[in-house]
Design a protein around this motif. Structure first.
Motif, PDB file in Angstrom:
ATOM      1  N   LEU A   4      -3.449  33.650-103.421  1.00 27.72           N
ATOM      2  CA  LEU A   4      -2.761  34.926-103.540  1.00 27.72           C
ATOM      3  C   LEU A   4      -2.051  35.266-102.239  1.00 27.72           C
ATOM      4  N   ARG A   5      -0.903  35.914-102.355  1.00 27.10           N
ATOM      5  CA  ARG A   5      -0.221  36.404-101.162  1.00 27.10           C
ATOM      6  C   ARG A   5      -1.023  37.564-100.577  1.00 27.10           C
ATOM      7  N   TYR A   6      -1.212  37.562 -99.271  1.00 28.59           N
ATOM      8  CA  TYR A   6      -2.011  38.590 -98.599  1.00 28.59           C
ATOM      9  C   TYR A   6      -1.170  39.167 -97.465  1.00 28.59           C
ATOM     10  N   GLY A   7      -0.302  40.102 -97.803  1.00 30.58           N
ATOM     11  CA  GLY A   7       0.620  40.638 -96.815  1.00 30.58           C
ATOM     12  C   GLY A   7       1.741  39.647 -96.529  1.00 30.58           C
ATOM     13  N   ALA A   8       2.409  39.841 -95.395  1.00 35.25           N
ATOM     14  CA  ALA A   8       3.577  39.022 -95.055  1.00 35.25           C
ATOM     15  C   ALA A   8       3.221  37.782 -94.251  1.00 35.25           C
ATOM     16  N   ARG A   9       1.961  37.651 -93.808  1.00 31.46           N
ATOM     17  CA  ARG A   9       1.605  36.553 -92.916  1.00 31.46           C
ATOM     18  C   ARG A   9       0.294  35.860 -93.283  1.00 31.46           C
ATOM     19  N   ALA A  10      -0.152  36.018 -94.512  1.00 29.91           N
ATOM     20  CA  ALA A  10      -1.443  35.419 -94.866  1.00 29.91           C
ATOM     21  C   ALA A  10      -1.507  35.083 -96.345  1.00 29.91           C
ATOM     22  N   ALA A  11      -2.392  34.133 -96.658  1.00 26.56           N
ATOM     23  CA  ALA A  11      -2.695  33.747 -98.034  1.00 26.56           C
ATOM     24  C   ALA A  11      -4.197  33.822 -98.223  1.00 26.56           C
ATOM     25  N   LEU A  12      -4.613  34.266 -99.392  1.00 26.96           N
ATOM     26  CA  LEU A  12      -6.036  34.357 -99.711  1.00 26.96           C
ATOM     27  C   LEU A  12      -6.347  33.332-100.791  1.00 26.96           C
ATOM     28  N   VAL A  13      -7.219  32.369-100.447  1.00 30.11           N
ATOM     29  CA  VAL A  13      -7.621  31.326-101.388  1.00 30.11           C
ATOM     30  C   VAL A  13      -8.940  31.755-102.017  1.00 30.11           C
ATOM     31  N   LEU A  60       2.777  26.667 -97.316  1.00 29.24           N
ATOM     32  CA  LEU A  60       1.340  26.657 -97.038  1.00 29.24           C
ATOM     33  C   LEU A  60       0.551  26.414 -98.326  1.00 29.24           C
ATOM     34  N   CYS A  61       0.948  27.066 -99.405  1.00 25.70           N
ATOM     35  CA  CYS A  61       0.263  26.872-100.689  1.00 25.70           C
ATOM     36  C   CYS A  61       0.359  25.415-101.141  1.00 25.70           C
ATOM     37  N   ASP A  62       1.538  24.826-101.011  1.00 28.24           N
ATOM     38  CA  ASP A  62       1.713  23.427-101.406  1.00 28.24           C
ATOM     39  C   ASP A  62       0.783  22.516-100.609  1.00 28.24           C
ATOM     40  N   THR A  63       0.674  22.781 -99.299  1.00 32.34           N
ATOM     41  CA  THR A  63      -0.185  21.960 -98.444  1.00 32.34           C
ATOM     42  C   THR A  63      -1.645  22.106 -98.831  1.00 32.34           C
ATOM     43  N   VAL A  64      -2.087  23.348 -99.046  1.00 34.57           N
ATOM     44  CA  VAL A  64      -3.490  23.599 -99.392  1.00 34.57           C
ATOM     45  C   VAL A  64      -3.861  22.920-100.704  1.00 34.57           C
ATOM     46  N   ARG A  65      -2.960  22.950-101.667  1.00 39.13           N
ATOM     47  CA  ARG A  65      -3.249  22.332-102.972  1.00 39.13           C
ATOM     48  C   ARG A  65      -3.351  20.817-102.883  1.00 39.13           C
ATOM     49  N   GLN A  66      -2.824  20.233-101.824  1.00 38.09           N
ATOM     50  CA  GLN A  66      -2.863  18.785-101.672  1.00 38.09           C
ATOM     51  C   GLN A  66      -4.153  18.278-101.021  1.00 38.09           C
ATOM     52  N   TYR A  67      -4.942  19.195-100.458  1.00 33.36           N
ATOM     53  CA  TYR A  67      -6.206  18.765 -99.851  1.00 33.36           C
ATOM     54  C   TYR A  67      -7.132  18.217-100.928  1.00 33.36           C
ATOM     55  N   SER A  68      -7.802  17.133-100.590  1.00 30.83           N
ATOM     56  CA  SER A  68      -8.762  16.530-101.505  1.00 30.83           C
ATOM     57  C   SER A  68     -10.165  16.778-100.974  1.00 30.83           C
ATOM     58  N   PHE A  69     -10.952  17.490-101.734  1.00 26.87           N
ATOM     59  CA  PHE A  69     -12.343  17.730-101.340  1.00 26.87           C
ATOM     60  C   PHE A  69     -13.165  17.922-102.615  1.00 26.87           C
ATOM     61  N   THR A  70     -14.305  17.288-102.662  1.00 26.99           N
ATOM     62  CA  THR A  70     -15.172  17.401-103.828  1.00 26.99           C
ATOM     63  C   THR A  70     -16.566  17.892-103.450  1.00 26.99           C
TER      64      THR A  70
END
Length: 202
Positions: A4-13, A60-70
């Motif tokens: 989610l967008r969190y203001g103009a300078r942050a994202a909330l996962v 930033l969202c595109d990068t975060v979605r590419q992380y692989s973690f299980t």
């Protein structure tokens, strides 16, 4: 994972489980995305503050979605050994509620391999995951007005150490002489997110 967008300078996962938070946190710590300024984990979310001159919300969202973690990576980070005297006011109550003896409660608490998931409530108050499911009890119905500094406690799925004297509603198992918050220390916080913790009885 929801971002989610969190203001103009942050994202909330946003996640459903704390294990997912810890997994993404470990992945980002290992390879931070370009433009990331600060990572703030919580019980079910991670706040990612970024520099808009170096990246954008979409990138930033595109990068975060590419992380692989299980699975949660608990192998990294420093480990803190915490000496505990198990004389807490709620030790007998925890034993009665769980059906264990007091010695078994202590044995189960010291057997845990804990990780600081996030901090909150008060400066230096780290929420530690890894508590034996058999010891999970709710907070007290009536919080105490004064909990001494160094109190070792449990509530729900977490264990914690009170960094300073304060009100509190967690179940008190004992106390430690280890200072987890010291303004004269650099950094003052001993239990930062990602720190591994072991309790041992003294």
């Amino acid at each position: 994972m929801r971002i989610l967008r969190y203001g103009a300078r942050a994202a909330l996962v946003d996640f459903d489980r704390i294990e997912e938070v810890l997994g993404l946190q470990a992945a980002i710590d290992g390879e931070p995305p370009d433009g990331l300024v600060e990572l703030v984990p919580a019980a079910r979310t991670i706040l990612l503050r970024y520099d808009p001159d170096r990246t954008s919300f979409e990138r930033l969202c595109d990068t975060v979605r590419q992380y692989s973690f299980t699975e949660t990576d608990r192998s990294g980070g420093s480990e803190v050994a915490v000496p505990v005297t198990y004389d807490g006011e709620d030790l007998a109550h925890v034993a009665a509620e769980t059906g264990f003896s007091e010695r078994e409660v202590i044995a189960r608490h010291t057997a845990g391999a804990y990780t600081v998931a996030f901090c909150g409530f008060a400066p230096g108050f780290g929420y530690l995951t890894g508590l034996d499911p058999a010891l999970r009890l709710p907070r007290r119905r009536t919080p105490r007005t004064r909990v001494p500094a160094g109190s070792v406690a449990i509530a729900d799925e977490y264990t914690a150490i009170y960094p300073n004297e304060s009100p509190g509603g967690w179940q008190l198992l004992g106390h430690t002489s280890l200072a987890v918050w010291d303004v004269d220390r650099d950094p003052p916080q001993l239990l930062a997110p990602g720190t591994r913790v072991r309790f041992h009885e003294v």
